[in-house]
Motif scaffolding. Structure first.
Motif, mmCIF file in Angstrom:
data_model
loop_
_atom_site.group_PDB
_atom_site.id
_atom_site.type_symbol
_atom_site.label_atom_id
_atom_site.label_comp_id
_atom_site.label_asym_id
_atom_site.label_seq_id
_atom_site.Cartn_x
_atom_site.Cartn_y
_atom_site.Cartn_z
ATOM 1 N N GLU A 72 2.437 1.927 -3.424
ATOM 2 C CA GLU A 72 1.476 2.403 -4.416
ATOM 3 C C GLU A 72 1.183 3.886 -4.219
ATOM 4 O O GLU A 72 0.995 4.624 -5.186
ATOM 5 C CB GLU A 72 0.186 1.581 -4.339
ATOM 6 N N TYR A 91 0.833 -1.201 0.000
ATOM 7 C CA TYR A 91 0.000 0.000 0.000
ATOM 8 C C TYR A 91 0.870 1.255 0.000
ATOM 9 O O TYR A 91 0.602 2.226 -0.722
ATOM 10 C CB TYR A 91 -0.925 0.011 1.220
ATOM 11 N N GLY A 134 -7.529 2.864 -5.902
ATOM 12 C CA GLY A 134 -8.128 2.391 -7.145
ATOM 13 C C GLY A 134 -7.284 1.322 -7.814
ATOM 14 O O GLY A 134 -7.812 0.329 -8.321
ATOM 15 N N ARG A 135 -5.980 1.494 -7.803
ATOM 16 C CA ARG A 135 -5.104 0.505 -8.435
ATOM 17 C C ARG A 135 -5.042 -0.782 -7.628
ATOM 18 O O ARG A 135 -4.851 -1.863 -8.194
ATOM 19 C CB ARG A 135 -3.698 1.086 -8.599
ATOM 20 N N LEU A 136 -5.170 -0.656 -6.316
ATOM 21 C CA LEU A 136 -5.121 -1.833 -5.445
ATOM 22 C C LEU A 136 -6.481 -2.504 -5.302
ATOM 23 O O LEU A 136 -6.580 -3.599 -4.727
ATOM 24 C CB LEU A 136 -4.613 -1.425 -4.055
ATOM 25 N N ASP A 137 -7.541 -1.824 -5.790
ATOM 26 C CA ASP A 137 -8.910 -2.318 -5.691
ATOM 27 C C ASP A 137 -9.341 -2.489 -4.229
ATOM 28 O O ASP A 137 -9.938 -3.499 -3.836
ATOM 29 C CB ASP A 137 -9.061 -3.648 -6.442
ATOM 30 N N VAL A 138 -9.027 -1.472 -3.431
ATOM 31 C CA VAL A 138 -9.465 -1.441 -2.030
ATOM 32 C C VAL A 138 -10.026 -0.051 -1.742
ATOM 33 O O VAL A 138 -9.900 0.864 -2.558
ATOM 34 C CB VAL A 138 -8.296 -1.747 -1.058
#
Length: 311
Positions: A16, A13, A28-32
């Motif tokens: 990112e 995290y 958004g990129r981690l989908d959390v």
């Protein structure tokens, strides 16, 4: 400080946010959820006893502590990738991912051709290629976003291992039917009477050319400027005038005919070197080492005799 905070999810995290400069974009990129990213960052800062970012209106930038942690985290990722690649390599050079960063001149022809030739032997190796400026390449290697840098260099760089270094003199590029095409060599003073196609002033090649013109008190007013080496060489190929480039970057075009690369006698035009760069002290994955050896064979075959030994 609690070292257990440096666990995989927290570092993922954190990295990112470093890459994107934004909690919401990282989420958004981690989908959390953004709150999950914020909690992990806050927890790391609390457990480490220091802030890791400078919070600004337009995003987040790592401070000195954050940059140290980011460098550590990226090297941890590289080690994991290398070990995974080495495990796969126990079955032969069948799988792996090599991340290459290159200047624009080499990215349009030389590097893609080298990758294609390499994959004819090792089809399981995947590649990614990013294009950036000569000044950015060492930083991309240092921060772990690239395994190999393909570039031109005039000076040494901190923390950068030079795997290959061969001369890369600048040539005058003209159409095959140009009046200068049959010359054995040329001087810049002989070119000012012809339309010149030059890179934009922020280019290191343009700066090198400008230095040489200035030293000789030659007036240079380009007929055509572009950031794209392809565009400059295309202008020369169409009979528009004289462009400047190294032979290695346009090897295929020279073999196809239509253009000629004429050596230049001017001192500054012969002081550049082609380099393949990696991070000093890093143990490279087997696939990356094999690709470096493949590039070395291709570059040395094209370069003048007697290349410098790797630094």
């Amino acid at each position: 400080m609690n070292p257990r905070v440096l666990q995989e999810i927290s570092l993922r995290y954190f990295l990112e946010v470093v890459r994107t400069g934004s909690v919401s974009e990282a989420a958004g990129r981690l989908d959390v959820a953004p709150s999950a990213v914020s909690r992990q960052i806050a927890r790391m800062e609390r457990e480490l006893g220091t802030l890791l970012f400078e919070r600004r209106a337009r995003g987040m930038t790592p401070n000195a502590a954050g940059e140290l942690l980011a460098a550590h985290a990226k090297r941890m990722q590289q080690d994991v990738e290398r070990v995974a690649g080495d495990i796969l390599a126990l079955r032969g050079l069948r799988q792996g991912h090599v991340r290459v960063v290159s200047t624009e001149g080499y990215a349009s022809e030389f590097v893609p051709a080298a990758i294609a030739a390499f994959r004819q032997r090792y089809s399981g190796i995947r590649f990614s290629l990013d294009v950036c400026s000569q000044q950015e390449i060492p930083q991309r290697i240092r921060d772990g976003s690239a395994d190999i840098g393909v570039t031109l260099s005039l000076t040494s760089q901190r923390d950068i291992q030079v795997e290959l270094r061969v001369p890369a003199p600048v040539r005058a590029i003209v159409a095959a039917d140009h009046p200068l095409a049959g010359r054995r060599d040329l001087a810049l003073a002989q070119l000012v009477a012809y339309p010149l196609a030059l890179p934009t002033p922020d280019s290191t090649l343009r700066q090198l050319i400008d230095i040489s013109f200035s030293r000789q008190q030659l007036h240079c007013e380009p007929a055509f400027t572009s950031r794209s080496i392809d565009a400059l060489v295309g202008f020369a190929s169409a009979g528009g005038g004289v462009a400047f480039c190294g032979e290695l970057a346009i090897r295929n075009r020279l073999q196809w005919g239509g253009i000629v690369a004429v050596p230049l006698r001017d001192r500054e035009m012969n002081e550049r070197h082609f380099e393949v760069q990696t991070l000093a002290g890093r143990i490279m994955p087997q696939a990356a080492n094999a690709f470096i050896a493949s590039i070395a064979d291709a570059a040395r075959a094209q370069s003048a005799p007697g290349p410098d030994a790797p630094a």
